[in-house]
Write an enzyme that holds these catalytic residues in place. Structure first.
Site, PDB file in Angstrom:
ATOM      1  N   HIS A 147       0.737  -1.226  -0.013  1.00 24.93           N
ATOM      2  CA  HIS A 147       0.037  -0.255  -0.124  1.00 24.93           C
ATOM      3  C   HIS A 147       0.853   1.508  -0.147  1.00 24.93           C
ATOM      4  O   HIS A 147       1.942   1.218   0.569  1.00 24.93           O
ATOM      5  CB  HIS A 147      -0.961  -0.068   1.140  1.00 24.93           C
ATOM      6  CG  HIS A 147      -2.199   0.797   1.090  1.00 24.93           C
ATOM      7  ND1 HIS A 147      -2.026   2.286   1.299  1.00 24.93           N
ATOM      8  CD2 HIS A 147      -3.294   0.617   0.446  1.00 24.93           C
ATOM      9  CE1 HIS A 147      -3.179   2.866   0.928  1.00 24.93           C
ATOM     10  NE2 HIS A 147      -4.117   1.747   0.438  1.00 24.93           N
ATOM     11  N   ASP A 178      -7.881  -5.480  -0.495  1.00 28.71           N
ATOM     12  CA  ASP A 178      -8.340  -6.491  -1.591  1.00 28.71           C
ATOM     13  C   ASP A 178      -8.018  -8.152  -1.330  1.00 28.71           C
ATOM     14  O   ASP A 178      -8.778  -8.818  -1.972  1.00 28.71           O
ATOM     15  CB  ASP A 178      -7.885  -6.046  -2.968  1.00 28.71           C
ATOM     16  CG  ASP A 178      -8.560  -4.783  -3.414  1.00 28.71           C
ATOM     17  OD1 ASP A 178      -9.748  -4.681  -3.414  1.00 28.71           O
ATOM     18  OD2 ASP A 178      -7.663  -3.705  -4.223  1.00 28.71           O
TER      19      ASP A 178
HETATM   20  N1  ACO Z   1       3.986  -7.719  -4.670  1.00 33.31           N
HETATM   21  C1  ACO Z   1       5.435  -7.563  -4.643  1.00 33.31           C
HETATM   22  N2  ACO Z   1       5.957  -6.512  -4.662  1.00 33.31           N
HETATM   23  C2  ACO Z   1       5.387  -5.599  -4.372  1.00 33.31           C
HETATM   24  C3  ACO Z   1       4.044  -5.575  -4.129  1.00 33.31           C
HETATM   25  C4  ACO Z   1       3.312  -6.845  -4.204  1.00 33.31           C
HETATM   26  N3  ACO Z   1       2.190  -6.827  -4.040  1.00 33.31           N
HETATM   27  N4  ACO Z   1       3.795  -4.180  -3.641  1.00 33.31           N
HETATM   28  C5  ACO Z   1       4.834  -3.540  -3.494  1.00 33.31           C
HETATM   29  N5  ACO Z   1       5.853  -4.338  -4.192  1.00 33.31           N
HETATM   30  C6  ACO Z   1       7.216  -3.851  -4.184  1.00 33.31           C
HETATM   31  C7  ACO Z   1       7.529  -3.119  -5.513  1.00 33.31           C
HETATM   32  O1  ACO Z   1       8.017  -4.127  -6.507  1.00 33.31           O
HETATM   33  C8  ACO Z   1       8.638  -2.182  -5.186  1.00 33.31           C
HETATM   34  O2  ACO Z   1       9.770  -3.020  -5.025  1.00 33.31           O
HETATM   35  P1  ACO Z   1      11.193  -2.329  -5.570  1.00 33.31           P
HETATM   36  O3  ACO Z   1      11.518  -1.093  -4.761  1.00 33.31           O
HETATM   37  O4  ACO Z   1      12.128  -3.258  -5.351  1.00 33.31           O
HETATM   38  O5  ACO Z   1      11.148  -2.032  -7.152  1.00 33.31           O
HETATM   39  C9  ACO Z   1       8.368  -1.868  -3.771  1.00 33.31           C
HETATM   40  O6  ACO Z   1       7.588  -2.906  -3.203  1.00 33.31           O
HETATM   41  C10 ACO Z   1       7.446  -0.446  -3.630  1.00 33.31           C
HETATM   42  O7  ACO Z   1       6.208  -0.817  -4.499  1.00 33.31           O
HETATM   43  P2  ACO Z   1       5.604   0.339  -5.169  1.00 33.31           P
HETATM   44  O8  ACO Z   1       4.826  -0.287  -6.692  1.00 33.31           O
HETATM   45  O9  ACO Z   1       6.396   1.254  -5.987  1.00 33.31           O
HETATM   46  O10 ACO Z   1       4.610   1.169  -4.504  1.00 33.31           O
HETATM   47  P3  ACO Z   1       3.521   1.925  -4.700  1.00 33.31           P
HETATM   48  O11 ACO Z   1       3.219   2.826  -3.585  1.00 33.31           O
HETATM   49  O12 ACO Z   1       3.695   2.699  -5.935  1.00 33.31           O
HETATM   50  O13 ACO Z   1       2.198   1.190  -5.141  1.00 33.31           O
HETATM   51  C11 ACO Z   1       0.495  -0.453  -4.770  1.00 33.31           C
HETATM   52  C12 ACO Z   1       1.259   0.527  -4.085  1.00 33.31           C
HETATM   53  C13 ACO Z   1       0.074  -0.078  -6.242  1.00 33.31           C
HETATM   54  C14 ACO Z   1      -0.679  -0.906  -3.818  1.00 33.31           C
HETATM   55  C15 ACO Z   1       1.462  -1.670  -4.780  1.00 33.31           C
HETATM   56  O14 ACO Z   1       2.093  -2.040  -3.526  1.00 33.31           O
HETATM   57  C16 ACO Z   1       0.877  -2.704  -5.795  1.00 33.31           C
HETATM   58  O15 ACO Z   1       1.105  -2.953  -6.717  1.00 33.31           O
HETATM   59  N6  ACO Z   1       0.147  -4.083  -4.940  1.00 33.31           N
HETATM   60  C17 ACO Z   1      -0.363  -4.781  -5.719  1.00 33.31           C
HETATM   61  C18 ACO Z   1      -1.639  -4.646  -6.564  1.00 33.31           C
HETATM   62  C19 ACO Z   1      -2.714  -4.354  -5.341  1.00 33.31           C
HETATM   63  O16 ACO Z   1      -3.139  -5.177  -4.334  1.00 33.31           O
HETATM   64  N7  ACO Z   1      -3.527  -3.238  -5.382  1.00 33.31           N
HETATM   65  C20 ACO Z   1      -4.579  -2.805  -4.488  1.00 33.31           C
HETATM   66  C21 ACO Z   1      -4.178  -1.665  -3.509  1.00 33.31           C
HETATM   67  S1  ACO Z   1      -5.447  -0.988  -2.482  1.00 33.31           S
HETATM   68  C22 ACO Z   1      -6.625  -0.283  -3.508  1.00 33.31           C
HETATM   69  O17 ACO Z   1      -6.270   0.635  -4.375  1.00 33.31           O
HETATM   70  C23 ACO Z   1      -7.854  -0.536  -3.195  1.00 33.31           C
END
Ligand code: ACO
Length: 380
Positions: free
Chosen positions: A266, A317
């Protein structure tokens, strides 16, 4: 001579992570939890109803009993889809169409039949808010009925949005306990600060476009798997994994391949999403009730692996997927359900945006070419 626009020198903030874009009084992440208008979601989930939460989001206070009764009545009166709209809905394709794409088009079509669509008075906007909130869930179930070749069922205006969701989807009176739990899900999903879809709604509203256009923008943003679309992806992932025995290695392989595991991580919560905690215990109870506890057990194991291997916690989710699955809701309707709840929050954001509006217009940091001169096609 006209003055040249200044070259943008501000710091680049990808994803607007550190940007505070507006003041808001609707919902806020405080410490480890989420507040709607000053009330924690734990408090609301334990005691409130979705209808009462709608009043709270729109009015900045809880309703008195007569105000709540009035809102329930108004929502009930707006739930039924008009005949004209139904005949248009019947012309929309359903085969091979994602329900969120259909919902986006159906909401847009609903705006075409709303005689008040262009009336931006406070009173007309309130009536549109009622219509959209009362009908969004009914549009979702209308989609389900149409794609399975069934007639659309009229809702019972004296019952809640949660009750009518199941009734208009199946034609049967739903189990009271399932309705109660689903109502809590609607409360938990109703608003969440400046999330991607609420911000999309506010951006559209900031140009002084109309309520329908702003809500359609929000639906479009919610559809994506990084936002609301994740709940559907979670259930598909669990189905793909299949058994508890395979869960650990499946997740480890996904992480080794740098894949994102849906339902984790998140932007704001780094110590866990408080909504996930409530949904987790709901998932445990409901999967046991349906006689399929392995869905919860598998989720629990994935939760452990993600924390240990990646330090990531579940978001709203992750456990909502098995909750909806236990309720017998088709998997691709999970994100539309999210919309049926979040529409109440989007509307609160649209109206708040208009109380102190300034059009959103950020800059981009230029990374392109400069100083080129046009030449005719034959000389390129
Ligand atoms: N699985 C694996 N790795 C992850 C995940 C995940 N679910 N979420 C974040 N990471 C990792 C990223 O790959 C990144 O790693 P790195 O620094 O080595 O490149 C690091 O953690 C930071 O992640 P970002 O994607 O840059 O975080 P951001 O704040 O931009 O995105 C988000 C947040 C979109 C929720 C992200 O965690 C994600 O894509 N999660 C999966 C999708 C999801 O569950 N979305 C629902 C969110 S709740 C909602 O909107 C209702």
């Amino acid at each position: 001579m006209a003055e040249a626009a200044p070259i943008y020198e501000g710091a680049l903030d990808r994803g607007l992570e550190g940007v505070v874009a507006c003041t808001t009084k609707i919902s806020f992440i405080v410490g480890a939890t989420l507040n709607y208008r000053g009330y924690t979601i734990e408090d609301l989930a334990a005691h409130s109803t979705f209808e009462e939460t709608i009043f709270l989001l729109w009015n900045d206070r809880l309703p008195k009993q007569d105000e709540l009764d009035k809102l329930r009545k108004e929502l009930g009166a707006e739930m039924t889809l008009d005949a004209q709209l139904i005949s248009t809905l019947k012309t929309l394709p359903t085969k091979g169409v994602h329900p969120m794409a259909w919902l986006r088009s159906a909401t847009s079509a609903m705006g075409l039949y709303d005689k008040e669509a262009q009336d931006d008075s406070k009173e007309a906007n309130y009536r549109k808010a009622l219509r959209l909130t009362a009908k969004m869930g009914m549009l979702v179930t209308a989609f389900e009925r149409l794609r399975t070749g069934k007639e659309i069922i009229s809702p019972n205006p004296s019952k809640s949005i949660a009750w009518n969701f199941f009734y208009t989807m199946t034609g049967n009176e739903p189990d009271a306990e399932i309705v109660k739990q689903f109502d809590v899900c609607l409360i938990l999903h109703a608003d969440h600060e400046l999330n991607c879809s609420a911000f999309a709604a506010r951006v559209t509203a900031s140009s002084l476009s109309d309520v329908y256009s702003a809500v359609v923008s929000a639906i479009s943003a919610l559809k994506g798997p990084l936002h609301g679309g994740a709940n559907e992806q979670v259930m598909l992932m669990l189905k793909d994994i299949g058994t508890i025995e395979k869960a650990k290695s499946w997740i480890e392989d996904a992480l080794n391949n740098k894949a994102k595991v849906m339902g984790f991580g998140h932007r704001v919560y780094k110590n866990g999403d408080p909504r996930a905690k409530i949904l987790r215990s709901m998932s445990e109870k409901l999967t046991a009730k349906m006689g399929q506890p392995h869905w919860y057990q598998m989720s629990d194991m994935i939760d452990d692996v993600m924390q240990n291997k990646k330090g990531l916690l579940p978001n709203v989710d992750f456990y909502s997927a098995t909750v909806y699955y236990s309720m017998g809701i088709p998997i691709d309707l999970y994100t539309p359900i999210f919309a049926a709840s979040r529409v109440s929050g989007w509307l609160a954001h649209i109206f708040e945006q208009w109380t102190n509006n300034r059009i959103y217009r950020p800059r981009g940091k230029w990374a392109g070419k400069e100083g080129l001169n046009w030449v005719p096609p034959a000389q390129r």
